[in-house]
Design an enzyme around this catalytic site. Sequence first.
Site, PDB file in Angstrom:
ATOM      1  N   LEU A 187      89.677   8.198   6.671  1.00  0.00           N
ATOM      2  CA  LEU A 187      90.192   7.090   7.427  1.00  0.00           C
ATOM      3  C   LEU A 187      88.740   6.888   8.302  1.00  0.00           C
ATOM      4  O   LEU A 187      88.407   5.493   8.764  1.00  0.00           O
ATOM      5  CB  LEU A 187      91.103   7.431   8.389  1.00  0.00           C
ATOM      6  CG  LEU A 187      92.585   7.458   7.709  1.00  0.00           C
ATOM      7  CD1 LEU A 187      93.545   8.243   8.575  1.00  0.00           C
ATOM      8  CD2 LEU A 187      93.078   5.865   7.449  1.00  0.00           C
TER       9      LEU A 187
ATOM     10  N   ASP B 182      79.838  12.874  12.597  1.00  0.00           N
ATOM     11  CA  ASP B 182      80.645  13.498  11.779  1.00  0.00           C
ATOM     12  C   ASP B 182      79.985  15.073  11.749  1.00  0.00           C
ATOM     13  O   ASP B 182      78.825  15.020  11.547  1.00  0.00           O
ATOM     14  CB  ASP B 182      81.017  13.277  10.287  1.00  0.00           C
ATOM     15  CG  ASP B 182      82.089  13.697   9.410  1.00  0.00           C
ATOM     16  OD1 ASP B 182      82.957  13.271   9.308  1.00  0.00           O
ATOM     17  OD2 ASP B 182      81.871  14.982   9.032  1.00  0.00           O
TER      18      ASP B 182
ATOM     19  N   ASP C 178      78.673  18.250  17.742  1.00  0.00           N
ATOM     20  CA  ASP C 178      80.403  18.718  17.997  1.00  0.00           C
ATOM     21  C   ASP C 178      80.951  18.116  18.894  1.00  0.00           C
ATOM     22  O   ASP C 178      80.705  18.476  20.213  1.00  0.00           O
ATOM     23  CB  ASP C 178      80.397  20.301  17.904  1.00  0.00           C
ATOM     24  CG  ASP C 178      81.585  20.799  17.956  1.00  0.00           C
ATOM     25  OD1 ASP C 178      82.594  20.194  17.947  1.00  0.00           O
ATOM     26  OD2 ASP C 178      81.707  22.131  17.809  1.00  0.00           O
ATOM     27  N   ILE C 179      81.808  17.105  18.776  1.00  0.00           N
ATOM     28  CA  ILE C 179      82.504  16.508  19.880  1.00  0.00           C
ATOM     29  C   ILE C 179      83.728  17.329  20.493  1.00  0.00           C
ATOM     30  O   ILE C 179      84.378  16.843  21.447  1.00  0.00           O
ATOM     31  CB  ILE C 179      83.161  15.086  19.673  1.00  0.00           C
ATOM     32  CG1 ILE C 179      83.911  15.198  18.052  1.00  0.00           C
ATOM     33  CG2 ILE C 179      82.041  14.034  19.112  1.00  0.00           C
ATOM     34  CD1 ILE C 179      85.110  15.887  18.352  1.00  0.00           C
TER      35      ILE C 179
ATOM     36  N   ASN D 150      88.768  10.038  15.774  1.00  0.00           N
ATOM     37  CA  ASN D 150      89.386  10.216  14.656  1.00  0.00           C
ATOM     38  C   ASN D 150      89.267  11.654  14.013  1.00  0.00           C
ATOM     39  O   ASN D 150      89.799  11.992  13.001  1.00  0.00           O
ATOM     40  CB  ASN D 150      89.026   9.182  13.612  1.00  0.00           C
ATOM     41  CG  ASN D 150      89.242   9.318  12.234  1.00  0.00           C
ATOM     42  OD1 ASN D 150      90.410   9.242  11.681  1.00  0.00           O
ATOM     43  ND2 ASN D 150      88.384   9.981  11.243  1.00  0.00           N
TER      44      ASN D 150
ATOM     45  N   TYR E 273      99.280  21.123  14.365  1.00  0.00           N
ATOM     46  CA  TYR E 273      98.805  19.975  14.083  1.00  0.00           C
ATOM     47  C   TYR E 273      99.775  18.818  14.658  1.00  0.00           C
ATOM     48  O   TYR E 273      99.391  17.907  15.536  1.00  0.00           O
ATOM     49  CB  TYR E 273      98.660  19.449  12.633  1.00  0.00           C
ATOM     50  CG  TYR E 273      98.208  18.126  12.276  1.00  0.00           C
ATOM     51  CD1 TYR E 273      97.080  17.643  12.339  1.00  0.00           C
ATOM     52  CD2 TYR E 273      99.197  17.323  11.660  1.00  0.00           C
ATOM     53  CE1 TYR E 273      96.798  16.405  12.054  1.00  0.00           C
ATOM     54  CE2 TYR E 273      99.174  16.226  11.264  1.00  0.00           C
ATOM     55  CZ  TYR E 273      97.499  15.658  11.367  1.00  0.00           C
ATOM     56  OH  TYR E 273      97.244  14.252  11.007  1.00  0.00           O
TER      57      TYR E 273
ATOM     58  N   LYS F 261      98.961  16.496  17.791  1.00  0.00           N
ATOM     59  CA  LYS F 261      98.884  15.019  17.764  1.00  0.00           C
ATOM     60  C   LYS F 261      99.917  14.337  18.594  1.00  0.00           C
ATOM     61  O   LYS F 261      99.846  13.172  19.021  1.00  0.00           O
ATOM     62  CB  LYS F 261      99.459  14.556  16.233  1.00  0.00           C
ATOM     63  CG  LYS F 261      98.441  14.879  15.224  1.00  0.00           C
ATOM     64  CD  LYS F 261      97.129  14.035  15.578  1.00  0.00           C
ATOM     65  CE  LYS F 261      96.225  14.057  14.514  1.00  0.00           C
ATOM     66  NZ  LYS F 261      94.932  13.461  14.807  1.00  0.00           N
TER      67      LYS F 261
ATOM     68  N   THR G 252      93.820  11.053   2.097  1.00  0.00           N
ATOM     69  CA  THR G 252      92.474  11.619   2.422  1.00  0.00           C
ATOM     70  C   THR G 252      92.511  13.142   2.135  1.00  0.00           C
ATOM     71  O   THR G 252      93.525  13.541   1.606  1.00  0.00           O
ATOM     72  CB  THR G 252      92.396  11.344   3.988  1.00  0.00           C
ATOM     73  OG1 THR G 252      93.352  12.349   4.701  1.00  0.00           O
ATOM     74  CG2 THR G 252      92.619   9.962   4.563  1.00  0.00           C
TER      75      THR G 252
END
Length: 305
Positions: free
Chosen positions: A21, A40, A75-76, A102, A173, A177, A207
Amino acid sequence: MTGTGICTGRVAAVTGAGRGLGRAHALALAAEGAQIVVNDLGVAPDGAGSSAGPAQQVADEIRARGGRAVAHTGDITTTDGAASLVATALDAFGRLDTLVNNAGFLRDRMLVNLDEDDWDAVIRVHLKGHFLPLRHAAAHWRAEAKAGRGPDARIINTSSGAGLLGSVGQGNYSAAKAGIIGLTLVAAAELARYGVQINALAPAARTRMTEQTFAGTMAAPAEGEFDAMAPENVSPLVVWLSSADSAGVTGRVFEAEAGRITVMEGWRPGPTADRKSRWTPAEAGKAARELLAAAGTPQPVYGAR
């Protein structure tokens, strides 16, 4: 690059943009005139390892199509990595207008088999990986607003149907989310004064992250047929939310897949009973039963039988 130019002159940073995505969003934004910071870390589907290749490949692809892009492999989920994402946009293009959060990976287990490391890793990449870039971008835009350079900024956060309804085998997860939706609502309220709009997206597409969860149900179509689960189907809404054309849209949650867009409506008060004094446990139970009988049936958790 071709397109309507809806994002011409804007600069967008997209996390997790090396594949899936994120890659589709980065390419679509670039096709509409945006300059892109392609973030990324290049990890495996479970978060292991790292590689600069995916981010660089997408940045090269955008440039090959006539666009402007730079790769960012920080690395965010760390303060330094998130801060450098914003700094990269400013250094390369002189501004930042849109942040698309994302990045993520999966470590699916049933709850009784889910260990602490798998919980922490997934919460970190999804929830903290949204908070830190958002926080550093917001600090930049607040400074711009206070300096009299009112931004027209956008943040698009990535939630999931698992965050809306839950998903069996994905407790970590689903929790992350769902937290992203809460973060989106708070950020939209707090940052509106600085010219920042924040919305969340719950996408469904084929994905690396979904190929195991939806094995057998997301196969590519025959040649010439509409590929309903292609990641590119989600990106037009992301592009519009990133653009100035989405003025006034903030604090909302959308589902997007195939050719369908849905505005999701969250918790709202349902049937209520108020006796104006304290209930006994038996009375509270009787009232609760009556209220549940009058309430709508909740949507099932994904994967529940």
